[in-house]
Design an enzyme around this catalytic site. Sequence first.
Site, PDB file in Angstrom:
ATOM      1  N   HIS A   1      -3.548  -4.789   7.858  1.00 12.63           N
ATOM      2  CA  HIS A   1      -3.689  -3.715   8.809  1.00 12.63           C
ATOM      3  C   HIS A   1      -2.717  -3.727   9.954  1.00 12.63           C
ATOM      4  O   HIS A   1      -2.906  -4.841  10.969  1.00 12.63           O
ATOM      5  CB  HIS A   1      -5.124  -3.464   9.252  1.00 12.63           C
ATOM      6  CG  HIS A   1      -5.319  -2.114   9.492  1.00 12.63           C
ATOM      7  ND1 HIS A   1      -4.902  -1.290  10.689  1.00 12.63           N
ATOM      8  CD2 HIS A   1      -5.926  -1.146   8.672  1.00 12.63           C
ATOM      9  CE1 HIS A   1      -5.106   0.145  10.655  1.00 12.63           C
ATOM     10  NE2 HIS A   1      -5.585   0.217   9.318  1.00 12.63           N
TER      11      HIS A   1
ATOM     12  N   ARG B   1      -7.203  12.581   1.076  1.00 16.74           N
ATOM     13  CA  ARG B   1      -6.279  13.340   1.819  1.00 16.74           C
ATOM     14  C   ARG B   1      -4.825  12.573   1.529  1.00 16.74           C
ATOM     15  O   ARG B   1      -3.655  13.192   1.692  1.00 16.74           O
ATOM     16  CB  ARG B   1      -6.357  12.746   3.431  1.00 16.74           C
ATOM     17  CG  ARG B   1      -6.177  11.274   3.628  1.00 16.74           C
ATOM     18  CD  ARG B   1      -6.373  10.808   5.204  1.00 16.74           C
ATOM     19  NE  ARG B   1      -7.677  10.949   5.516  1.00 16.74           N
ATOM     20  CZ  ARG B   1      -8.146  10.417   6.714  1.00 16.74           C
ATOM     21  NH1 ARG B   1      -7.238   9.731   7.578  1.00 16.74           N
ATOM     22  NH2 ARG B   1      -9.104  10.535   7.155  1.00 16.74           N
TER      23      ARG B   1
ATOM     24  N   HIS C   1      -5.526   3.693  -1.513  1.00 21.62           N
ATOM     25  CA  HIS C   1      -7.089   3.810  -1.073  1.00 21.62           C
ATOM     26  C   HIS C   1      -7.388   5.143  -1.391  1.00 21.62           C
ATOM     27  O   HIS C   1      -6.655   6.082  -1.253  1.00 21.62           O
ATOM     28  CB  HIS C   1      -6.855   3.774   0.307  1.00 21.62           C
ATOM     29  CG  HIS C   1      -8.266   3.775   1.373  1.00 21.62           C
ATOM     30  ND1 HIS C   1      -8.342   3.739   2.554  1.00 21.62           N
ATOM     31  CD2 HIS C   1      -9.438   4.247   0.663  1.00 21.62           C
ATOM     32  CE1 HIS C   1      -9.779   3.770   2.887  1.00 21.62           C
ATOM     33  NE2 HIS C   1     -10.345   4.195   1.650  1.00 21.62           N
TER      34      HIS C   1
ATOM     35  N   THR D   1      -8.168   3.090   8.595  1.00 21.97           N
ATOM     36  CA  THR D   1      -9.484   2.363   8.547  1.00 21.97           C
ATOM     37  C   THR D   1      -9.528   1.779   9.915  1.00 21.97           C
ATOM     38  O   THR D   1      -8.835   0.724  10.147  1.00 21.97           O
ATOM     39  CB  THR D   1      -9.612   1.354   7.289  1.00 21.97           C
ATOM     40  OG1 THR D   1      -8.962   1.959   6.226  1.00 21.97           O
ATOM     41  CG2 THR D   1     -10.931   0.831   7.213  1.00 21.97           C
TER      42      THR D   1
ATOM     43  N   GLU E   1     -10.905  -9.487   2.952  1.00 26.96           N
ATOM     44  CA  GLU E   1      -9.529  -9.271   3.597  1.00 26.96           C
ATOM     45  C   GLU E   1      -9.715  -9.251   4.962  1.00 26.96           C
ATOM     46  O   GLU E   1     -10.665  -8.111   5.428  1.00 26.96           O
ATOM     47  CB  GLU E   1      -9.035  -8.048   3.002  1.00 26.96           C
ATOM     48  CG  GLU E   1      -7.659  -7.571   3.560  1.00 26.96           C
ATOM     49  CD  GLU E   1      -7.192  -6.255   3.081  1.00 26.96           C
ATOM     50  OE1 GLU E   1      -7.081  -6.138   1.838  1.00 26.96           O
ATOM     51  OE2 GLU E   1      -6.245  -5.804   4.015  1.00 26.96           O
TER      52      GLU E   1
ATOM     53  N   ARG F   1      -9.587   7.985  -0.727  1.00 29.67           N
ATOM     54  CA  ARG F   1     -10.661   8.190   0.313  1.00 29.67           C
ATOM     55  C   ARG F   1     -11.350   9.505  -0.298  1.00 29.67           C
ATOM     56  O   ARG F   1     -11.057  10.300  -1.154  1.00 29.67           O
ATOM     57  CB  ARG F   1      -9.683   8.777   1.383  1.00 29.67           C
ATOM     58  CG  ARG F   1      -9.306   7.674   2.261  1.00 29.67           C
ATOM     59  CD  ARG F   1      -8.707   8.060   3.564  1.00 29.67           C
ATOM     60  NE  ARG F   1      -8.435   7.180   4.703  1.00 29.67           N
ATOM     61  CZ  ARG F   1      -9.215   6.834   5.363  1.00 29.67           C
ATOM     62  NH1 ARG F   1     -10.456   7.263   5.741  1.00 29.67           N
ATOM     63  NH2 ARG F   1      -8.865   5.778   6.377  1.00 29.67           N
TER      64      ARG F   1
ATOM     65  N   GLU G   1      -8.693   0.407  -2.863  1.00 29.89           N
ATOM     66  CA  GLU G   1      -9.565   0.383  -1.704  1.00 29.89           C
ATOM     67  C   GLU G   1     -10.386   1.776  -1.810  1.00 29.89           C
ATOM     68  O   GLU G   1     -10.003   2.704  -2.330  1.00 29.89           O
ATOM     69  CB  GLU G   1      -8.693   0.454  -0.578  1.00 29.89           C
ATOM     70  CG  GLU G   1      -7.927  -0.724  -0.156  1.00 29.89           C
ATOM     71  CD  GLU G   1      -7.193  -0.247   1.161  1.00 29.89           C
ATOM     72  OE1 GLU G   1      -7.407   0.634   2.035  1.00 29.89           O
ATOM     73  OE2 GLU G   1      -6.161  -1.088   1.542  1.00 29.89           O
TER      74      GLU G   1
ATOM     75  N   ASN H   1       0.860  -1.120  -0.057  1.00 34.10           N
ATOM     76  CA  ASN H   1      -0.138   0.072   0.110  1.00 34.10           C
ATOM     77  C   ASN H   1       0.958   1.214   0.104  1.00 34.10           C
ATOM     78  O   ASN H   1       1.907   1.359   0.835  1.00 34.10           O
ATOM     79  CB  ASN H   1      -0.706   0.023   1.238  1.00 34.10           C
ATOM     80  CG  ASN H   1      -1.790   1.327   1.307  1.00 34.10           C
ATOM     81  OD1 ASN H   1      -1.448   2.234   1.120  1.00 34.10           O
ATOM     82  ND2 ASN H   1      -2.994   0.733   1.719  1.00 34.10           N
TER      83      ASN H   1
ATOM     84  N   HIS I   1       1.049   6.243   1.684  1.00 36.10           N
ATOM     85  CA  HIS I   1       1.720   7.216   2.759  1.00 36.10           C
ATOM     86  C   HIS I   1       2.812   7.706   1.765  1.00 36.10           C
ATOM     87  O   HIS I   1       3.439   8.791   2.537  1.00 36.10           O
ATOM     88  CB  HIS I   1       2.099   6.592   4.006  1.00 36.10           C
ATOM     89  CG  HIS I   1       0.952   6.185   4.787  1.00 36.10           C
ATOM     90  ND1 HIS I   1      -0.203   7.154   5.124  1.00 36.10           N
ATOM     91  CD2 HIS I   1       0.512   5.094   5.516  1.00 36.10           C
ATOM     92  CE1 HIS I   1      -1.149   6.522   5.692  1.00 36.10           C
ATOM     93  NE2 HIS I   1      -0.885   5.234   6.001  1.00 36.10           N
TER      94      HIS I   1
HETATM   95  N1  PXP Z   1      -5.697  -3.231   4.350  1.00 33.77           N
HETATM   96  C1  PXP Z   1      -6.882  -2.328   4.266  1.00 33.77           C
HETATM   97  C2  PXP Z   1      -8.368  -2.757   3.839  1.00 33.77           C
HETATM   98  C3  PXP Z   1      -6.610  -1.075   4.606  1.00 33.77           C
HETATM   99  O1  PXP Z   1      -7.340  -0.017   4.723  1.00 33.77           O
HETATM  100  C4  PXP Z   1      -5.083  -0.622   5.031  1.00 33.77           C
HETATM  101  C5  PXP Z   1      -4.649   0.746   5.634  1.00 33.77           C
HETATM  102  O2  PXP Z   1      -4.890   1.677   4.590  1.00 33.77           O
HETATM  103  C6  PXP Z   1      -4.167  -1.669   5.097  1.00 33.77           C
HETATM  104  C7  PXP Z   1      -4.459  -2.904   4.603  1.00 33.77           C
HETATM  105  C8  PXP Z   1      -2.632  -1.316   5.365  1.00 33.77           C
HETATM  106  O3  PXP Z   1      -2.661  -1.172   6.447  1.00 33.77           O
HETATM  107  P1  PXP Z   1      -1.143  -0.743   7.039  1.00 33.77           P
HETATM  108  O4  PXP Z   1      -1.033   0.852   6.284  1.00 33.77           O
HETATM  109  O5  PXP Z   1      -1.402  -0.307   8.762  1.00 33.77           O
HETATM  110  O6  PXP Z   1      -0.119  -1.598   6.840  1.00 33.77           O
END
Ligand code: PXP
Length: 264
Positions: A217, A70, A64, A122, A172, A66, A91, A28, A31
């Site tokens: 997550h 953001r 994601h 999330t 997931e 949003r 996402e 992901n 960030h």
């Molecule tokens: N899976 C989903 C559905 C999420 O919303 C997120 C956070 O955006 C992640 C995985 C990844 O989580 P993390 O950034 O804590 O690794």
Amino acid sequence: MTDTAQILPTTLEKNSDNISKKPLLGVNVDHVATLRQARGVSYPSPLAAALLCEKAGADGITIHLREDRRHIQDADVYEMAGQLTTRMNLEMAATTEMLEIACQVKPYWVCLVPEKRAELTTEGGLDVAGQLASLTDYVSKLQAAGIKVSLFIDPDDKQITAAVNCGADAIELHTGSYAEAGLEDNIEQVSIELERIKNAVITAKRMDSKLLVNAGHGLTRDNVNAIAQIDGIYELNIGHALIADALFMGIEQAVITMKTAMHR
Ligand code: PXP
């Protein structure tokens, strides 16, 4: 806009079969966009980061989009759809606006997540059981556009049953409680949460052997191995900790390190 549709390279199709049974890694890159948006400039580029992740062995890229934009922006989604060589996992919240965007972009996966404007990330899983009819309709619209759909849910039997009834291609499992227990050094709670996730995978596979079971997550190179070892997990989606590692070791090394931690 079918020209932006994701076409799977043959190497990936083999990869998607996941013959090795080792879980795949979806990175992901939200960030990277968070850092860019902090200054309102054009760098760092989430696309460039995603391409480096793919080069280092990531099996897919998650972003994601949003509602409040953001981090990831609409332009990122379109740009990445045309250039990723693995699969995009988009996402999004189950809204009309997002349905329109997804149907234009046609990512390989859409992962439906709950979204609250004020949350930092999330916070919990989607309440599929509480909105079964509307989500079933939403999932079928995405699938009719050729998109595979995953539902981000808590490791809870009621939600797993609802996700299967909804016709989702994957779930997931939210690993946030497992990760939090670890951060609090609560060893007993870590094993309770781990057991919950293991049981959820068994339940999901028993209900629908073809359902893919992903997890994510709060996963880090320190806590990921126990989750990666669970039989039946298809893919782990990891963002925050991997991008944090990238600050110190570079993003390619961060991907390699995470994969090594998963598969050791
Ligand atoms: N899976 C989903 C559905 C999420 O919303 C997120 C956070 O955006 C992640 C995985 C990844 O989580 P993390 O950034 O804590 O690794």
